[in-house]
Design a protein around this motif. Structure first.
Motif, PDB file in Angstrom:
ATOM      1  N   ILE A  42      41.153  44.659  25.492  1.00  0.00           N
ATOM      2  CA  ILE A  42      40.707  45.692  26.433  1.00  0.00           C
ATOM      3  C   ILE A  42      39.479  45.268  27.240  1.00  0.00           C
ATOM      4  N   PRO A  43      38.446  44.638  26.630  1.00  0.00           N
ATOM      5  CA  PRO A  43      37.276  44.241  27.427  1.00  0.00           C
ATOM      6  C   PRO A  43      37.591  43.264  28.555  1.00  0.00           C
ATOM      7  N   ALA A  44      38.750  42.588  28.479  1.00  0.00           N
ATOM      8  CA  ALA A  44      39.121  41.619  29.512  1.00  0.00           C
ATOM      9  C   ALA A  44      39.803  42.268  30.705  1.00  0.00           C
ATOM     10  N   ALA A  45      39.820  43.601  30.759  1.00  0.00           N
ATOM     11  CA  ALA A  45      40.506  44.305  31.849  1.00  0.00           C
ATOM     12  C   ALA A  45      39.884  44.024  33.208  1.00  0.00           C
ATOM     13  N   ALA A  46      38.628  43.547  33.206  1.00  0.00           N
ATOM     14  CA  ALA A  46      37.965  43.260  34.488  1.00  0.00           C
ATOM     15  C   ALA A  46      38.508  42.006  35.149  1.00  0.00           C
ATOM     16  N   LEU A  47      39.253  41.187  34.413  1.00  0.00           N
ATOM     17  CA  LEU A  47      39.806  39.964  35.007  1.00  0.00           C
ATOM     18  C   LEU A  47      40.821  40.317  36.107  1.00  0.00           C
ATOM     19  N   PRO A  48      40.787  39.617  37.226  1.00  0.00           N
ATOM     20  CA  PRO A  48      41.646  39.969  38.380  1.00  0.00           C
ATOM     21  C   PRO A  48      43.069  39.426  38.247  1.00  0.00           C
ATOM     22  N   CYS A  49      43.757  39.794  37.173  1.00  0.00           N
ATOM     23  CA  CYS A  49      45.068  39.188  36.903  1.00  0.00           C
ATOM     24  C   CYS A  49      46.134  39.596  37.912  1.00  0.00           C
ATOM     25  N   ASP A  50      46.114  40.840  38.367  1.00  0.00           N
ATOM     26  CA  ASP A  50      47.122  41.277  39.338  1.00  0.00           C
ATOM     27  C   ASP A  50      46.999  40.478  40.639  1.00  0.00           C
ATOM     28  N   SER A  51      45.771  40.358  41.115  1.00  0.00           N
ATOM     29  CA  SER A  51      45.571  39.611  42.364  1.00  0.00           C
ATOM     30  C   SER A  51      45.862  38.121  42.172  1.00  0.00           C
ATOM     31  N   VAL A  52      45.586  37.597  40.971  1.00  0.00           N
ATOM     32  CA  VAL A  52      45.879  36.187  40.691  1.00  0.00           C
ATOM     33  C   VAL A  52      47.381  35.948  40.716  1.00  0.00           C
ATOM     34  N   MET A  53      48.170  36.898  40.189  1.00  0.00           N
ATOM     35  CA  MET A  53      49.622  36.722  40.195  1.00  0.00           C
ATOM     36  C   MET A  53      50.189  36.805  41.611  1.00  0.00           C
ATOM     37  N   ILE A  54      49.607  37.662  42.437  1.00  0.00           N
ATOM     38  CA  ILE A  54      50.015  37.705  43.847  1.00  0.00           C
ATOM     39  C   ILE A  54      49.685  36.365  44.506  1.00  0.00           C
ATOM     40  N   LEU A  55      48.514  35.827  44.161  1.00  0.00           N
ATOM     41  CA  LEU A  55      48.124  34.512  44.671  1.00  0.00           C
ATOM     42  C   LEU A  55      49.098  33.428  44.213  1.00  0.00           C
ATOM     43  N   CYS A  56      49.570  33.533  42.967  1.00  0.00           N
ATOM     44  CA  CYS A  56      50.546  32.563  42.445  1.00  0.00           C
ATOM     45  C   CYS A  56      51.824  32.568  43.275  1.00  0.00           C
ATOM     46  N   GLY A  57      52.244  33.761  43.696  1.00  0.00           N
ATOM     47  CA  GLY A  57      53.425  33.841  44.551  1.00  0.00           C
ATOM     48  C   GLY A  57      53.212  33.119  45.874  1.00  0.00           C
ATOM     49  N   SER A  58      52.025  33.272  46.442  1.00  0.00           N
ATOM     50  CA  SER A  58      51.708  32.586  47.699  1.00  0.00           C
ATOM     51  C   SER A  58      51.654  31.078  47.491  1.00  0.00           C
ATOM     52  N   LEU A  59      51.073  30.650  46.353  1.00  0.00           N
ATOM     53  CA  LEU A  59      50.995  29.220  46.052  1.00  0.00           C
ATOM     54  C   LEU A  59      52.384  28.623  45.835  1.00  0.00           C
ATOM     55  N   ALA A  60      53.270  29.413  45.234  1.00  0.00           N
ATOM     56  CA  ALA A  60      54.653  28.954  45.038  1.00  0.00           C
ATOM     57  C   ALA A  60      55.372  28.822  46.384  1.00  0.00           C
ATOM     58  N   ALA A  61      55.107  29.765  47.291  1.00  0.00           N
ATOM     59  CA  ALA A  61      55.737  29.700  48.613  1.00  0.00           C
ATOM     60  C   ALA A  61      55.253  28.484  49.394  1.00  0.00           C
ATOM     61  N   LEU A  62      54.005  28.078  49.154  1.00  0.00           N
ATOM     62  CA  LEU A  62      53.440  26.912  49.838  1.00  0.00           C
ATOM     63  C   LEU A  62      53.842  25.604  49.173  1.00  0.00           C
ATOM     64  N   GLY A  63      54.525  25.687  48.015  1.00  0.00           N
ATOM     65  CA  GLY A  63      54.965  24.485  47.321  1.00  0.00           C
ATOM     66  C   GLY A  63      53.924  23.893  46.392  1.00  0.00           C
ATOM     67  N   ILE A  64      52.800  24.576  46.216  1.00  0.00           N
ATOM     68  CA  ILE A  64      51.742  24.074  45.324  1.00  0.00           C
ATOM     69  C   ILE A  64      52.139  24.279  43.865  1.00  0.00           C
ATOM     70  N   LEU A  65      52.742  25.419  43.572  1.00  0.00           N
ATOM     71  CA  LEU A  65      53.228  25.725  42.222  1.00  0.00           C
ATOM     72  C   LEU A  65      54.748  25.778  42.230  1.00  0.00           C
ATOM     73  N   ASN A  66      55.341  25.429  41.099  1.00  0.00           N
ATOM     74  CA  ASN A  66      56.784  25.584  40.926  1.00  0.00           C
ATOM     75  C   ASN A  66      57.072  27.042  40.575  1.00  0.00           C
ATOM     76  N   LEU A  67      57.911  27.698  41.356  1.00  0.00           N
ATOM     77  CA  LEU A  67      58.158  29.127  41.188  1.00  0.00           C
ATOM     78  C   LEU A  67      58.662  29.455  39.776  1.00  0.00           C
ATOM     79  N   TYR A  68      59.643  28.706  39.292  1.00  0.00           N
ATOM     80  CA  TYR A  68      60.230  29.004  37.989  1.00  0.00           C
ATOM     81  C   TYR A  68      59.257  28.688  36.847  1.00  0.00           C
ATOM     82  N   MET A  69      58.470  27.643  37.029  1.00  0.00           N
ATOM     83  CA  MET A  69      57.496  27.261  36.011  1.00  0.00           C
ATOM     84  C   MET A  69      56.409  28.322  35.875  1.00  0.00           C
ATOM     85  N   VAL A  70      55.900  28.791  37.010  1.00  0.00           N
ATOM     86  CA  VAL A  70      54.811  29.761  36.947  1.00  0.00           C
ATOM     87  C   VAL A  70      55.307  31.097  36.397  1.00  0.00           C
TER      88      VAL A  70
END
Length: 229
Positions: A42-70
């Protein structure tokens, strides 16, 4: 360690240039750790995980991350985080401090909570994934009250993690395909969405508590009047 800290900093500040230059294996590790910790504690709720996952989608679209791997890494991390939260609750009920806290809640309220968890618990777990704090709190309460079998929780938790992560990953993936001025606006709105849902959830809880206290107060006043009469 310095490499991990620099990646965490880049994720926090959404520094695309730094993430493009990061070691991919360490980047996947950091992403998994973020989702695991935020889902488990619970104390880790301040971590920006939702925005990080949206960022992961953008990184996958740019080819930086593998979509299936992430997707695989994040689903596994979210699942393991929920399991950790569930077993925290399962073992915390033996704690003296938690036992005192449980004793302050009336049996009637716990019975109502147990019935709701038994009836809507797995559906609620899916919606809780989209609300910070609640996504780690609900599995903990499920483990604390022992209203759902651990095996059932283990089998259904991955599906809620998968749907949650797919929604955010593909949101980020789709945003990267929009014109730049539109993508910035949509990205900001999506990042604010978890805060909005958390505000609505907390407001609902506060309003419900106020209504119950008001009803109890009126009941006590009516009882006193009947005694005086």
């Amino acid at each position: 360690m310095s490499a991990l800290l620099s990646i965490f900093s880049a994720l926090w500040h959404q520094n695309l240039l730094a993430l493009q230059q990061a070691d991919l294996s360490l980047l996947y590790l950091c992403l998994g750790l973020l989702i695991f910790v935020e889902s488990a504690f619970i104390p880790a709720a301040a971590l920006p995980c939702d925005s990080v996952m949206i960022l992961c989608g953008s990184l996958a679209a740019l080819g930086i991350l593998n979509l299936y791997m992430v997707i695989g890494v994040l689903v596994l991390a979210g699942w393991l985080g929920s399991i950790a939260a569930f077993y925290q609750g399962y073992h915390l009920k033996e704690s003296r401090i938690v036992s005192v806290w449980i004793g302050k809640v009336s049996d009637k309220q716990w019975q109502t909570t147990d019935r709701l968890i038994q009836k809507y618990g797995l559906l609620a777990m899916f919606f809780a994934r989209f609300i910070p704090v609640v996504r780690s709190l609900l599995p903990m309460v499920m483990g604390l009250r022992n209203t759902i079998l651990p095996t059932r929780f283990l089998l259904t938790s991955p599906s809620s993690a998968l749907i949650w992560i797919l929604c955010l990953i593909f949101s980020g993936y789709g945003i990267s395909l929009l014109p730049e001025h539109l993508s910035k606006i949509v990205n900001q709105l999506l990042m604010l969405a978890p805060l909005a849902t958390l505000f609505i959830a907390l407001s609902s809880i506060a309003l419900g508590g106020w209504i119950r206290r008001r009803a109890n107060h009126k009941h006590k006043i009516a009882k006193i009047k009947r005694v005086k009469e």
